[in-house]
Design an enzyme around this catalytic site. Sequence first.
Site, mmCIF file in Angstrom:
data_model
loop_
_atom_site.group_PDB
_atom_site.id
_atom_site.type_symbol
_atom_site.label_atom_id
_atom_site.label_comp_id
_atom_site.label_asym_id
_atom_site.label_seq_id
_atom_site.Cartn_x
_atom_site.Cartn_y
_atom_site.Cartn_z
ATOM 1 N N HIS A 70 0.825 -1.224 0.000
ATOM 2 C CA HIS A 70 0.000 0.000 0.000
ATOM 3 C C HIS A 70 0.853 1.266 0.000
ATOM 4 O O HIS A 70 0.485 2.266 0.631
ATOM 5 C CB HIS A 70 -0.956 0.015 1.196
ATOM 6 C CG HIS A 70 -1.982 -1.076 1.171
ATOM 7 N ND1 HIS A 70 -3.131 -1.007 0.416
ATOM 8 C CD2 HIS A 70 -2.028 -2.275 1.803
ATOM 9 C CE1 HIS A 70 -3.847 -2.110 0.594
ATOM 10 N NE2 HIS A 70 -3.190 -2.905 1.415
ATOM 11 N N ASN A 143 -10.430 -3.006 1.847
ATOM 12 C CA ASN A 143 -10.043 -2.993 0.436
ATOM 13 C C ASN A 143 -11.270 -2.716 -0.425
ATOM 14 O O ASN A 143 -12.391 -2.644 0.075
ATOM 15 C CB ASN A 143 -9.408 -4.327 0.023
ATOM 16 C CG ASN A 143 -7.984 -4.487 0.516
ATOM 17 O OD1 ASN A 143 -7.272 -3.509 0.711
ATOM 18 N ND2 ASN A 143 -7.562 -5.716 0.729
ATOM 19 N N TYR A 355 0.022 -4.709 11.419
ATOM 20 C CA TYR A 355 -0.160 -3.342 10.928
ATOM 21 C C TYR A 355 0.410 -2.314 11.905
ATOM 22 O O TYR A 355 1.154 -1.415 11.510
ATOM 23 C CB TYR A 355 -1.637 -3.072 10.650
ATOM 24 C CG TYR A 355 -2.069 -3.542 9.289
ATOM 25 C CD1 TYR A 355 -1.973 -4.887 8.931
ATOM 26 C CD2 TYR A 355 -2.568 -2.660 8.342
ATOM 27 C CE1 TYR A 355 -2.356 -5.326 7.684
ATOM 28 C CE2 TYR A 355 -2.955 -3.089 7.085
ATOM 29 C CZ TYR A 355 -2.852 -4.421 6.760
ATOM 30 O OH TYR A 355 -3.221 -4.856 5.516
#
Length: 515
Positions: A70, A143, A355
Amino acid sequence: MSKLGQEKNEVNYSDVREDRVVTNSTGNPINEPFVTQRIGEHGPLLLQDYNLIDSLAHFNRENIPQRNPHAHGSGAFGYFEVTDDITDICGSAMFSKIGKRTKCLTRFSTVGGDKGSADTVRDPRGFATKFYTEEGNLDWVYNNTPVFFIRDPSKFPHFIHTQKRNPQTNLRDADMFWDFLTTPENQVAIHQVMILFSDRGTPANYRSMHGYSGHTYKWSNKNGDWHYVQVHIKTDQGIKNLTIEEATKIAGSNPDYCQQDLFEAIQNGNYPSWTVYIQTMTERDAKKLPFSVFDLTKVWPQGQFPLRRVGKIVLNENPLNFFAQVEQAAFAPSTTVPYQEASADPVLQARLFSYADAHRYRLGPNFHQIPVNCPYASKFFNPAIRDGPMNVNGNFGSEPTYLANDKSYTYIQQDRPIQQHQEVWNGPAIPYHWATSPGDVDFVQARNLYRVLGKQPGQQKNLAYNIGIHVEGACPQIQQRVYDMFARVDKGLSEAIKKVAEAKHASELSSNSKF
């Protein structure tokens, strides 16, 4: 501290001079920014020229690691507004009453590309939103596709590597791409692969695509009742896609096309919006499914689990500084609020760690102190979370470095009754992954998608063409595995893909023979 995210989007750091007098990084005024200290007019430079050293040293360090994945993204601020009552499903404060607005930041991105890559390429798109709620920040890290390529979290690094560059050639590699996806145990990706290679894999812009949680979450109301939940964020602009030819042409002429489109739309007052829906499922319903409710490669049938409207996301503010407000934004599924929890989805469980940890590496352990990541609507207090690089919030002053019993701390108790048996897990600790060879159930939804594409003029043909053009770059053995995999969806699709790949190969041979 910045006033970011309050009534007006401002960057107003206390250490920036309002009189705009130019200084070096220590606040020393600079008389002339482009002179250097040297011996005579043509002699060597002097090490004592701190202004030059200050400038060059900072220049060498002004870039931070890019996201992996990303990396290439765009973002904007806006708000979420409740339009429908779902307090029977979720007790979070942001849903407490119709008409309530919550400030938010949304970042769109491609997945596999580098930071400087084109944003119209064939790739899933990230759709991450940070809500600044009075109960803390909430991140929806979604997403633009309702499913994903894998359901075993241990495969994630391997899969992402196949989407990037060959370690020797530093080029994109069709062998790597298709070798992973056609390995028998990885063919559960078939549904996502078909979405990716349909025209939905090349959205016309960020404003004209949907967002999906993909994962199953667990939401509770204030009575302690809970449901499995999936979130759908539907564009109000209508779905618009590009053909492979259009996407390729735009990528060559304007690699930041989608970013420009988003910024200019908001700048011109054409604020994009999305309607938020949820699907809900009881634990009893989940046990009746032909697949696991925690399987990230499956969608929930909307006929059985209909969409229920929740609210609307509107983006109406461009960032004033891209680096400060978008590049430094940190989204993580672990950033959540009361009454919204992760389910036992194994990929989601892994993301809860990975993350936030990626942000600790990319931005530093105190990334939550960066203004765009601060929980400004609820504030932050935990004196045991302190020190570390770039701690700039006062570090809790003289507060003890632990939660002391003799201090007057306040602990907020949730309203919902504590249920000891919301979910019961019982079993040995075992090494496990899903079935090594996908069964027919793993191809059912892909077949359904192919039938849906058949109702849209030219879409089945475009799917076969897009796959065939790409797979032609792989070696013959892997090509055959691709044909065999798609034959499990539809034999006609497999034959059409093969025909396109062979035609492209013949065309390339013909072109090469002319030289």
